[in-house]
Design a protein around this motif. Structure first.
Motif, PDB file in Angstrom:
ATOM      1  N   THR A  85      49.957  36.044  55.493  1.00 30.98           N
ATOM      2  CA  THR A  85      51.407  36.015  55.304  1.00 30.98           C
ATOM      3  C   THR A  85      51.795  36.421  53.891  1.00 30.98           C
ATOM      4  O   THR A  85      52.955  36.717  53.628  1.00 30.98           O
ATOM      5  N   MET A  86      50.821  36.451  52.989  1.00 30.38           N
ATOM      6  CA  MET A  86      51.076  36.854  51.618  1.00 30.38           C
ATOM      7  C   MET A  86      49.781  37.389  51.030  1.00 30.38           C
ATOM      8  O   MET A  86      48.720  36.797  51.197  1.00 30.38           O
ATOM      9  N   LEU A  87      49.901  38.512  50.366  1.00 25.80           N
ATOM     10  CA  LEU A  87      48.752  39.115  49.712  1.00 25.80           C
ATOM     11  C   LEU A  87      48.921  39.029  48.204  1.00 25.80           C
ATOM     12  O   LEU A  87      50.005  39.295  47.670  1.00 25.80           O
ATOM     13  N   VAL A  88      47.852  38.651  47.527  1.00 27.05           N
ATOM     14  CA  VAL A  88      47.841  38.594  46.068  1.00 27.05           C
ATOM     15  C   VAL A  88      46.670  39.432  45.608  1.00 27.05           C
ATOM     16  O   VAL A  88      45.504  39.155  45.930  1.00 27.05           O
ATOM     17  N   GLY A  89      46.980  40.491  44.849  1.00 29.63           N
ATOM     18  CA  GLY A  89      45.935  41.368  44.357  1.00 29.63           C
ATOM     19  C   GLY A  89      45.711  41.184  42.867  1.00 29.63           C
ATOM     20  O   GLY A  89      46.666  40.984  42.099  1.00 29.63           O
ATOM     21  N   CYS A  90      44.471  41.217  42.435  1.00 33.98           N
ATOM     22  CA  CYS A  90      44.110  41.076  41.018  1.00 33.98           C
ATOM     23  C   CYS A  90      43.434  42.368  40.571  1.00 33.98           C
ATOM     24  O   CYS A  90      42.599  42.923  41.299  1.00 33.98           O
ATOM     25  N   TYR A  91      43.791  42.819  39.386  1.00 33.13           N
ATOM     26  CA  TYR A  91      43.206  44.036  38.853  1.00 33.13           C
ATOM     27  C   TYR A  91      43.200  43.934  37.338  1.00 33.13           C
ATOM     28  O   TYR A  91      43.820  43.065  36.745  1.00 33.13           O
ATOM     29  N   VAL A  92      42.488  44.873  36.698  1.00 32.60           N
ATOM     30  CA  VAL A  92      42.389  44.894  35.251  1.00 32.60           C
ATOM     31  C   VAL A  92      43.501  45.809  34.712  1.00 32.60           C
ATOM     32  O   VAL A  92      43.582  46.986  35.093  1.00 32.60           O
ATOM     33  N   GLY A  93      44.344  45.272  33.846  1.00 32.29           N
ATOM     34  CA  GLY A  93      45.460  46.024  33.296  1.00 32.29           C
ATOM     35  C   GLY A  93      45.023  46.946  32.148  1.00 32.29           C
ATOM     36  O   GLY A  93      43.836  46.989  31.763  1.00 32.29           O
ATOM     37  N   GLU A  94      45.996  47.668  31.593  1.00 29.74           N
ATOM     38  CA  GLU A  94      45.706  48.603  30.520  1.00 29.74           C
ATOM     39  C   GLU A  94      45.206  47.873  29.260  1.00 29.74           C
ATOM     40  O   GLU A  94      44.435  48.433  28.493  1.00 29.74           O
ATOM     41  N   SER A  95      45.636  46.620  29.092  1.00 26.51           N
ATOM     42  CA  SER A  95      45.215  45.876  27.921  1.00 26.51           C
ATOM     43  C   SER A  95      43.824  45.248  28.090  1.00 26.51           C
ATOM     44  O   SER A  95      43.282  44.642  27.158  1.00 26.51           O
ATOM     45  N   GLY A  96      43.258  45.428  29.260  1.00 25.83           N
ATOM     46  CA  GLY A  96      41.936  44.871  29.510  1.00 25.83           C
ATOM     47  C   GLY A  96      41.962  43.485  30.119  1.00 25.83           C
ATOM     48  O   GLY A  96      40.917  42.922  30.488  1.00 25.83           O
ATOM     49  N   GLY A  97      43.154  42.895  30.255  1.00 32.99           N
ATOM     50  CA  GLY A  97      43.262  41.560  30.860  1.00 32.99           C
ATOM     51  C   GLY A  97      43.521  41.651  32.349  1.00 32.99           C
ATOM     52  O   GLY A  97      43.866  42.709  32.895  1.00 32.99           O
ATOM     53  N   SER A  98      43.357  40.549  33.039  1.00 31.89           N
ATOM     54  CA  SER A  98      43.566  40.496  34.473  1.00 31.89           C
ATOM     55  C   SER A  98      45.062  40.475  34.770  1.00 31.89           C
ATOM     56  O   SER A  98      45.836  39.780  34.126  1.00 31.89           O
ATOM     57  N   GLN A  99      45.447  41.233  35.764  1.00 30.30           N
ATOM     58  CA  GLN A  99      46.829  41.300  36.231  1.00 30.30           C
ATOM     59  C   GLN A  99      46.846  40.959  37.709  1.00 30.30           C
ATOM     60  O   GLN A  99      45.865  41.132  38.422  1.00 30.30           O
ATOM     61  N   ALA A 100      47.972  40.426  38.187  1.00 29.61           N
ATOM     62  CA  ALA A 100      48.112  40.029  39.588  1.00 29.61           C
ATOM     63  C   ALA A 100      49.382  40.613  40.137  1.00 29.61           C
ATOM     64  O   ALA A 100      50.406  40.709  39.441  1.00 29.61           O
TER      65      ALA A 100
END
Length: 266
Positions: free
Chosen positions: A246-261
């Motif tokens: 019912t809800m998707l949460v994606g995590c990835y590495v941002g341009e600053s090198g930190g984790s983004q959601a």
């Protein structure tokens, strides 16, 4: 001649009288003064002996009185110690009886709590066993699984609980005898059975579908879609689960090198 005889007789008498007057003591007679001295000495000795006897008698009476007094003092002291010991024994007996009563009460409470614990555990195991069977049958059309345990609380707590499963087209086997994928399927079913849909706390499942095939993953997604009100979070890369979420949460590495959601509502 007659005159001479009388004169001679008179001379003898005079001689005898002269002898009596010279000594002053008639032979065979004790003088009166010496007898009185002896009698006085004997009386003095008797009086001294009687006085000595009386002193000894008085001394013995005094000693008897002193002994009687000491004995009475000892009797009173012994009685006091006896009464103190008797009081202590009575107190200790009362304490012991109170402790024994408390121990018996604690044992009764322990037995009652143990029996109650056994009833509660058996009841909850029965509930979990029912949900495990329903969950496993939902994930495997022709399969089944159940908990195996003793119904006697003492034996149950001694032996524990084991799991048996019957995968599709297979025989009943203990958990240790199953393959990796079958163990994963049983573990997922047991985890879902332990947490009913109305549980207030969320459950996190980290890639529990990694060992499942596409069919079992699709069955898991369909089963979770039917659990209304359940708060479940799945970490997965399988599209079957992603499509059913019912809800998707994606995590990835941002341009600053930190984790983004990023989140997407279905």
């Amino acid at each position: 001649e007659a005159v001479e005889g009388e004169g001679g007789g008179d001379g003898k008498a005079e001689e005898a009288e002269g002898h009596g007057d010279a000594s002053g003591v008639v032979p065979g007679v004790v003088p009166g003064g010496r007898r009185g001295a002896d009698t006085s000495q004997e009386a003095s000795q008797e009086a001294s002996q009687e006085a000595s006897i009386e002193v000894r008698r008085l001394t013995l009476r005094a000693e008897e009185a002193d002994f009687e007094g000491r004995r009475r003092v000892l009797d009173v002291e012994e009685l006091r110690r006896y009464l103190e010991a008797a009081g202590e024994v009575k107190r200790l007996r009362a304490d012991s009886e109170a402790e024994q009563a408390a121990l018996r009460d604690a044992l009764r409470r322990l037995e009652s709590l143990t029996a109650e614990r056994g009833r509660v555990v058996l009841g909850k195991l029965s509930e979990v066993d029912g949900r495990l069977r329903a969950t496993f049958r939902a994930l495997c059309d022709d399969g089944d699984a159940s908990l195996e345990y003793a119904t006697t609380p003492a034996v149950l707590f001694e032996e524990g609980v084991s799991i048996r499963a019957r995968p599709p087209q297979s025989e009943w086997s203990h958990f240790e005898e199953l393959s990796g994928g079958q163990k994963a399927l049983v573990a997922v079913a047991l985890q879902l059975a332990l947490h009913p849909p109305d549980a207030s706390h969320p459950c996190l499942y980290d890639e529990v579908d990694a060992a499942l095939d596409t069919r079992r993953t699709k069955a898991l997604a369909d089963f979770m879609a039917q659990r209304e009100g359940a708060q479940s979070i799945f970490v997965s890369h399988r599209p079957e689960l992603l499509e059913a979420a019912t809800m998707l949460v994606g995590c990835y590495v941002g341009e600053s090198g930190g984790s983004q959601a990023v989140s997407v509502m279905a």
